[in-house]
Scaffold this active site. Structure first.
Site, PDB file in Angstrom:
ATOM      1  N   GLY A  17       0.829  -1.195   0.000  1.00 34.19           N
ATOM      2  CA  GLY A  17       0.000   0.000   0.000  1.00 34.19           C
ATOM      3  C   GLY A  17       0.862   1.241   0.000  1.00 34.19           C
ATOM      4  N   GLY A  19       0.426   5.721   0.112  1.00 38.54           N
ATOM      5  CA  GLY A  19      -0.347   6.950   0.115  1.00 38.54           C
ATOM      6  C   GLY A  19       0.572   8.134  -0.005  1.00 38.54           C
ATOM      7  CB  VAL A  24       1.358  -0.219   4.104  1.00 35.71           C
ATOM      8  CG1 VAL A  24       1.112  -1.433   5.006  1.00 35.71           C
ATOM      9  CG2 VAL A  24       0.708   1.023   4.703  1.00 35.71           C
ATOM     10  CE  LYS A  38       0.118   4.975   7.599  1.00 37.41           C
ATOM     11  NZ  LYS A  38      -1.266   5.283   8.088  1.00 37.41           N
ATOM     12  CG  ASP A 132     -10.691   7.404   5.885  1.00 37.06           C
ATOM     13  OD1 ASP A 132     -11.712   7.601   5.192  1.00 37.06           O
ATOM     14  OD2 ASP A 132      -9.549   7.303   5.406  1.00 37.06           O
TER      15      ASP A 132
END
Length: 270
Positions: A17, A19, A24, A38, A132
């Site tokens: 992952g 962002g 991650v 992370k 979220d």
């Protein structure tokens, strides 16, 4: 091919992952257990605000104990490469699952909705707001959801910097009061839970796609599209979508109502 780098006591295997602020990795600890690590992106490792946000994430997630929430395992905020370590959750993000296989149906959908409500109840009982809840932050294995990503979570009493026009979270799943710049509450998390469950039930974001302005307009107008969601779940979603946060039942209430629905009692919110 995996990265095979090390970070602290963890061997980084593959990026899973990315962002704007962090990456991650699937990693392995000294005991051979798979974990998720992370790490702040390099350009933010010296930024005090980014480090503070990571510390808040770690503090919030550390408070939560739930069978349906990824556990915090470790972290090193003051390290040269700031990072947190979490339980690795096998499965598929809800948005990818629904895109590939279509909406959930029948008893599987009810169990999914109830377990996600239990996850949120556990978060709230720990004095934390997730802020979220959205299909990208729910990992699904079978009908078992696991809530992940506490990147913008807050302890309930913590200061929140919000104002009109400032969108924090996944816009299509936000409660109307957050769009208007009000403080996040447990009720705003419940609204996002309902939006996520509606997506699982119909295969569509309940307030549509397209421009941010258009989506926010439909949220503020209460124009939720839940066509195709079965009863009694549809009635529960309507209760969670109530415009006034004070009128929305708690996550625990929804979990109980869904348990009754699964037993065939046909509970529908008033």
């Amino acid at each position: 091919m995996g990265t095979h780098r090390r970070l602290g006591g963890y061997r980084l295997l593959d990026e899973i992952g990315r962002g704007s602020t962090a990456v991650v990795y699937l990693a392995m600890d000294a005991g051979g257990r798979e974990v998720a690590v992370k790490e702040l992106v390099p350009e933010l490792t010296g930024e005090p605000e980014a480090i503070s946000r990571l510390a808040r994430e770690m503090q919030a997630q550390a408070r939560v104990r739930s069978a349906y929430v990824a556990r915090l395992l470790d972290g090193a905020i003051s390290a040269r490469r700031p990072h947190v370590v979490m339980q690795y959750v096998p499965g598929c993000p809800l948005n990818d699952l629904v895109s590939a296989y279509g909406p959930m149906r029948g008893d599987r959908l009810v169990r999914f909705a109830r377990r996600l409500a239990l996850a949120l109840g556990d978060v709230h009982d720990a004095g934390v707001l997730h802020r979220d809840v959205a299909p990208g932050n729910v990992i699904v294995l079978g009908d078992r959801p696991t809530l992940i990503d506490f990147g913008i979570a807050h302890e309930s009493g913590a200061e929140q910097i919000t104002r009109r026009g400032m969108v924090v979270g996944t816009p299509a799943y936000l409660a109307p009061e957050l769009i208007e710049g009000e403080r996040a509450t447990t009720a705003s998390d419940v609204f996002s839970w309902a939006s996520t469950v509606a997506y699982a039930a119909t295969g569509r974001p309940p307030f549509g796609r397209g421009s941010l302005h258009g989506v926010c307009f439909r949220i503020l107008r209460g124009q939720a599209d839940i066509d195709g969601a079965p009863e009694p779940l549809a009635g529960l979603l309507r209760a969670a979508f109530r415009r006034d946060p004070a009128d929305r039942p708690s996550a625990r209430w929804f979990a109980g109502a869904l348990a009754a629905a699964a037993e065939g009692d046909g509970v529908v919110a008033a």
